[in-house]
Write a protein that holds these residues in place. Structure first.
Motif, short mmCIF file in Angstrom:
data_model
loop_
_atom_site.label_atom_id
_atom_site.label_comp_id
_atom_site.label_asym_id
_atom_site.label_seq_id
_atom_site.Cartn_x
_atom_site.Cartn_y
_atom_site.Cartn_z
N LEU A 52 38.94 47.58 38.57
CA LEU A 52 37.56 47.11 38.76
C LEU A 52 37.33 46.78 40.22
O LEU A 52 36.26 47.06 40.77
CB LEU A 52 37.29 45.90 37.87
CG LEU A 52 35.92 45.25 37.99
CD1 LEU A 52 34.81 46.24 37.69
CD2 LEU A 52 35.83 44.03 37.06
N ASP A 53 38.31 46.18 40.88
CA ASP A 53 38.19 45.85 42.29
C ASP A 53 37.97 47.11 43.12
O ASP A 53 37.12 47.15 44.03
CB ASP A 53 39.43 45.11 42.76
CG ASP A 53 39.36 44.71 44.22
OD1 ASP A 53 38.46 43.94 44.57
OD2 ASP A 53 40.19 45.19 45.01
N GLU A 54 38.71 48.18 42.82
CA GLU A 54 38.54 49.44 43.54
C GLU A 54 37.15 50.02 43.29
O GLU A 54 36.53 50.59 44.21
CB GLU A 54 39.61 50.44 43.13
CG GLU A 54 41.01 50.10 43.60
CD GLU A 54 42.05 51.10 43.16
OE1 GLU A 54 43.24 50.87 43.44
OE2 GLU A 54 41.67 52.12 42.53
N ALA A 55 36.66 49.88 42.07
CA ALA A 55 35.34 50.41 41.74
C ALA A 55 34.24 49.69 42.52
O ALA A 55 33.32 50.32 43.06
CB ALA A 55 35.08 50.31 40.24
N ASP A 73 41.12 46.95 30.94
CA ASP A 73 41.84 45.87 30.27
C ASP A 73 41.41 44.54 30.87
O ASP A 73 40.65 44.52 31.86
CB ASP A 73 43.36 46.09 30.34
CG ASP A 73 43.93 45.93 31.75
OD1 ASP A 73 43.21 45.46 32.67
OD2 ASP A 73 45.11 46.27 31.95
N PRO A 74 41.83 43.41 30.30
CA PRO A 74 41.35 42.11 30.80
C PRO A 74 41.68 41.85 32.26
O PRO A 74 40.98 41.08 32.93
CB PRO A 74 42.07 41.11 29.89
CG PRO A 74 42.33 41.85 28.63
CD PRO A 74 42.63 43.24 29.07
N GLU A 75 42.73 42.48 32.80
CA GLU A 75 43.09 42.30 34.21
C GLU A 75 42.31 43.22 35.13
O GLU A 75 42.51 43.21 36.34
CB GLU A 75 44.60 42.54 34.39
CG GLU A 75 45.47 41.40 33.91
CD GLU A 75 45.54 41.32 32.38
OE1 GLU A 75 45.57 42.40 31.75
OE2 GLU A 75 45.54 40.21 31.83
N GLY A 76 41.43 44.06 34.55
CA GLY A 76 40.61 44.93 35.36
C GLY A 76 41.21 46.28 35.67
O GLY A 76 40.68 47.04 36.49
N ARG A 77 42.31 46.64 35.02
CA ARG A 77 42.90 47.96 35.23
C ARG A 77 42.12 49.01 34.44
O ARG A 77 41.82 48.81 33.27
CB ARG A 77 44.38 47.97 34.81
CG ARG A 77 45.28 47.11 35.70
CD ARG A 77 46.73 47.22 35.26
NE ARG A 77 46.94 46.55 34.00
CZ ARG A 77 47.45 45.33 33.85
NH1 ARG A 77 47.79 44.63 34.90
NH2 ARG A 77 47.61 44.81 32.65
N VAL A 78 41.83 50.12 35.09
CA VAL A 78 41.02 51.19 34.48
C VAL A 78 41.93 52.27 33.93
O VAL A 78 42.77 52.82 34.66
CB VAL A 78 40.04 51.78 35.50
CG1 VAL A 78 39.23 52.92 34.87
CG2 VAL A 78 39.10 50.70 36.02
N GLY A 79 41.78 52.56 32.63
CA GLY A 79 42.63 53.55 31.98
C GLY A 79 41.92 54.86 31.74
O GLY A 79 40.69 54.94 31.75
N PRO A 80 42.69 55.95 31.53
CA PRO A 80 42.10 57.28 31.32
C PRO A 80 41.40 57.39 29.97
O PRO A 80 41.66 56.62 29.06
CB PRO A 80 43.32 58.21 31.39
CG PRO A 80 44.46 57.34 30.92
CD PRO A 80 44.16 55.97 31.44
N LEU A 134 34.56 50.09 31.81
CA LEU A 134 34.38 49.98 33.25
C LEU A 134 32.91 49.79 33.60
O LEU A 134 32.57 48.91 34.42
CB LEU A 134 34.91 51.24 33.95
CG LEU A 134 34.58 51.34 35.44
CD1 LEU A 134 35.21 50.20 36.22
CD2 LEU A 134 35.03 52.70 36.00
N MET A 135 32.02 50.58 33.00
CA MET A 135 30.61 50.50 33.37
C MET A 135 29.99 49.19 32.90
O MET A 135 29.11 48.64 33.58
CB MET A 135 29.86 51.71 32.81
CG MET A 135 30.42 53.05 33.26
SD MET A 135 30.70 53.18 35.06
CE MET A 135 29.03 53.12 35.68
N PHE A 136 30.41 48.68 31.76
CA PHE A 136 29.94 47.36 31.32
C PHE A 136 30.37 46.28 32.32
O PHE A 136 29.58 45.41 32.68
CB PHE A 136 30.50 47.03 29.93
CG PHE A 136 29.81 47.73 28.80
CD1 PHE A 136 28.45 47.98 28.82
CD2 PHE A 136 30.52 48.13 27.69
CE1 PHE A 136 27.81 48.62 27.77
CE2 PHE A 136 29.90 48.78 26.63
CZ PHE A 136 28.54 49.02 26.67
N SER A 137 31.62 46.33 32.76
CA SER A 137 32.12 45.34 33.71
C SER A 137 31.33 45.38 35.01
O SER A 137 30.94 44.33 35.55
CB SER A 137 33.60 45.58 34.01
OG SER A 137 34.42 45.25 32.91
#
Length: 341
Positions: free
Chosen positions: A322-325, A270-277, A242-245
């Motif tokens: 990623l969009d939410e971030a 993931d490639p679609e931008g979903r952030v996992g735990p 997430l932080m790299f993106s």
């Protein structure tokens, strides 16, 4: 020698023996604690953590820190107790982090591979978010599978049974209702060679699932005329994605995504931008706050754990994509309140 002397001597020997055992005998535990934190917008030594070549970049400010967990191995009894009593560390069974059926070298290689994969996935997620095209490549090929020897890792996957391969889930979707023995037509390209087509028969699934088995994992990569290089040594695992993106998005867009503030966080992507735990979030929050962070980005599925153990004066921001971030950071920059845990 009197009985009292014997008793005293025996006691001394027992104390010495216990001391030696406590100081030198290893216990089957590791200590988990706060690890180093790195600013993805900054440098490591003289090298930028993220370098983009062949494309205009924009000035950044503040921090977007990735966080880590330290794993201390080869603990003595006294060493383990000392770390545990300090309150900054937790003990965990060693076999969880160092499985007995794997060498330490294998474990290190797996952690490094996971970290490298997280870098590539972070690039893909960031560029997809910014509207850049991606391509789908063959990843791991299962030995002895129908596709083994016909398609190689890194080959570009173009279509499956006539359906364009547009993302990493296309193959799964195309063959979701297939059965062993069905035919699979895969169009692909190796390097700069002309496109080729292979026709194979799907095999029984090795995990007993009903659909046919092709034997190739698809992975997405950016399809852009510029390069992104992430340089960070001695770090393993996938949780920096997430932080790299976010750092890539910040460098490729005008303005300061974080508003010049000190933001830290964690999360697999993931490639679609979903952030996992991820694991170890209490230790990551502690180190982030000590480093100066005032905001910490928390994967949505880690929110309950993070909220229960957050350091004082550290704002927790809940993110699921990623969009939410990016929207949360924009809200903070504008003086608004982002979604919290």
């Amino acid at each position: 020698m009197t009985r009292r002397t014997w008793t005293l001597l025996t006691s001394v020997l027992l104390v010495v023996a216990f001391g030696l055992l406590g100081a030198f005998v290893r216990v089957p535990f590791v200590a988990l604690g706060p690890g180093p934190t790195y600013d993805t917008l900054g440098t490591e030594g003289d090298t930028p953590v993220i370098r983009i070549e062949g494309r205009q970049t924009y000035p950044t400010a503040g921090h977007l820190n990735m966080t880590t967990v330290s794993v201390t191995d080869q603990l003595s009894l006294f060493g383990a107790l000392g770390l545990w009593v300090s309150g900054r560390y937790a003990l965990a069974p060693r076999e969880v982090y160092f499985p007995p059926d794997k060498s330490e070298q294998q474990i290190e290689q797996e952690n490094t591979a996971a970290f490298n994969d997280s870098q590539t996935t972070a690039e893909t997620a960031a560029l997809r978010y910014l509207g850049y095209p991606t391509k789908v490549l063959a990843g791991e090929i299962v030995k002895g599978s129908p596709i083994d020897g016909l398609v190689a890792p890194g080959d570009r996957l173009i279509s499956a049974n006539g359906v364009p391969v547009t993302n990493s889930m296309t193959l799964r979707e195309v063959f979701a209702n297939s059965r062993p023995g069905d035919r699979a037509e895969i169009r692909f390209q190796h390097a700069e060679e002309p496109e080729r087509v292979v026709d194979v028969q799907l095999a029984p699934h090795p995990k007993g699932e009903p659909q046919g088995f092709l034997g190739v994992a698809a992975t997405e990569r950016p399809d852009v005329p510029f390069g992104i290089e992430i340089s960070l040594a001695d770090v393993g695992g996938p949780s920096a994605g997430l932080m790299f993106s976010l750092a890539i998005v910040d460098k490729l867009t005008p303005g300061e995504l974080n508003g010049g503030q000190f933001v830290a966080g964690t999360g697999e992507i993931d490639p679609e931008g979903r952030v996992g735990p991820i694991g170890g979030i209490p230790f990551k929050m502690v180190k982030a706050r000590e480093a100066g962070a005032t905001t910490f980005l928390v994967p949505a599925d880690n929110c309950a754990e993070a909220k229960a153990q957050a350091p004082d004066d550290l704002r927790l921001v809940r993110v699921g994509t990623l969009d939410e971030a990016t929207k949360a950071l924009e809200a903070i920059k504008a003086g608004q309140t982002p979604p919290s845990c």
